[in-house]
Design an enzyme around this catalytic site. Sequence first.
Site, mmCIF file in Angstrom:
data_model
loop_
_atom_site.group_PDB
_atom_site.id
_atom_site.type_symbol
_atom_site.label_atom_id
_atom_site.label_comp_id
_atom_site.label_asym_id
_atom_site.label_seq_id
_atom_site.Cartn_x
_atom_site.Cartn_y
_atom_site.Cartn_z
ATOM 1 N N THR A 100 79.083 -9.078 -106.130
ATOM 2 C CA THR A 100 80.148 -8.517 -105.853
ATOM 3 C C THR A 100 81.082 -9.834 -105.214
ATOM 4 O O THR A 100 82.331 -9.571 -105.067
ATOM 5 C CB THR A 100 79.812 -7.735 -104.375
ATOM 6 O OG1 THR A 100 78.750 -6.811 -104.757
ATOM 7 C CG2 THR A 100 80.775 -6.806 -103.869
ATOM 8 N N ARG A 228 71.121 4.524 -112.032
ATOM 9 C CA ARG A 228 71.084 4.839 -110.645
ATOM 10 C C ARG A 228 71.371 6.120 -110.031
ATOM 11 O O ARG A 228 71.308 6.558 -109.110
ATOM 12 C CB ARG A 228 72.291 3.845 -110.328
ATOM 13 C CG ARG A 228 73.633 4.284 -110.599
ATOM 14 C CD ARG A 228 74.578 3.114 -110.130
ATOM 15 N NE ARG A 228 74.613 2.729 -108.850
ATOM 16 C CZ ARG A 228 74.830 1.599 -108.383
ATOM 17 N NH1 ARG A 228 74.988 0.586 -109.185
ATOM 18 N NH2 ARG A 228 74.779 1.387 -106.836
ATOM 19 N N ASP A 286 67.270 -6.999 -110.950
ATOM 20 C CA ASP A 286 68.446 -7.178 -109.864
ATOM 21 C C ASP A 286 67.929 -8.057 -108.817
ATOM 22 O O ASP A 286 68.419 -7.777 -107.625
ATOM 23 C CB ASP A 286 68.893 -5.842 -109.484
ATOM 24 C CG ASP A 286 70.313 -5.856 -108.904
ATOM 25 O OD1 ASP A 286 70.966 -6.910 -109.097
ATOM 26 O OD2 ASP A 286 70.875 -4.752 -108.479
HETATM 27 ZN ZN ZN Z 1 74.755 -4.990 -110.248
#
Ligand code: ZN
Length: 392
Positions: A100, A228, A286
């Site tokens: 991000t 997800r 992740d």
């Molecule tokens: Zn990601």
Amino acid sequence: MFLLVENAEVYAPDILGRQDILVAGEKIVWIGRQLTAKNTLPGLKTIDGSRYLAVPGFVDNHIHIAGGGGEGSFRTRTPEVSLTDLTSAGITSVIGVIGTDCVTRHTSSLVAKAKSLEEEGISAWALLGSYQLPIRTFTGHIQDDIVLIDKLIGVGEVAISDHRSSQPVRDELARIAAAARVGGLLSGKGGLVNVHLGDGLSNLDMLFDIAATSEISLAQFLPTHLNRNPQLFEEAIRFGLAGGYVDVTTSTTPVFLEEGEVKCSKAMKRLLDAGVPVERISFSSDGQGSLPDFDENGNFKGLSIGRAKSIWPEVRDAVSLENIPLETALKAITSSPSDHHKLPGRKGHIEVGSDADMVLLDENLDIDTVIARGKVMVSNGEILVFGAFERN
Ligand code: ZN
């Protein structure tokens, strides 16, 4: 230096049966039974593999090696991964991403982190870019960066269908994929675009659209976090059947699972049952990524951190809970991600000439011994090699 793993049940990841594996330096140089030249090899070390399954070292193709996150302000910037976070999890190859925060995190520090992990004994690469477009390059061009900078093997993770993305439009992403593709072709690298999927309702529409209206194929993309939510996962099955790669994320939280995230072991079962070949399926951890929780209005609720160690238990659950053969399930963290990215050294494969990355699993499928580039990093569950500042 020579290392001989004797009499192990070898999954390469395909089944090779009981074999001896000879390592010279960083490479596997021989696989067979009863090495006659054994006594002539200077300094030979042997491991009795008769209680073990020997499988390729794990490849984690989406991990925030230099840290990530920060969605809960500065104190929630996540730390870098350590060598032993990886080796104790059986991971011997990583592909690092930013995430991000493209303001305080840079590809330069990601490349430096990949190089430091390489010096510490495992293998590491990086992807160029972050969630947001335009991508910040070194040379001014994506294509040039991939061709000229060894550690950069593709682009990512670029976010779509997410409130944290730069809301990219189709043509922008298509041009990035084109540049990554040509960069990959010219340098023998995968040149893929790793695409982060959020919970946005448009799911994978943009990728389907690019493939339908340009010369870029679905297989130019490696979309991730496809487990997800249930709707996105249904689209992932369609994507895999249409020729795309499907990457699912093993780090999770009880809250995410309750809210509908599909557990990776179950996701693999569903994908295989639907007819998606395992060669198009990968698991990634992740690790060190932030796992922020937002309410329905996009307000930040809280955050936890992804873990590299989440990757192996999901493959083991695919075998023990979903009855998927080990040689199939293993591919999601060995040959499949390595082949997608065209990693050098035949990462994710045990074969003559490949890099000597191996994990020895005991009878309970627990990680016992980890060998990276010919060096024993973990033995009998005990860490032998630490990163530069892990013990002081
Ligand atoms: Zn990601």
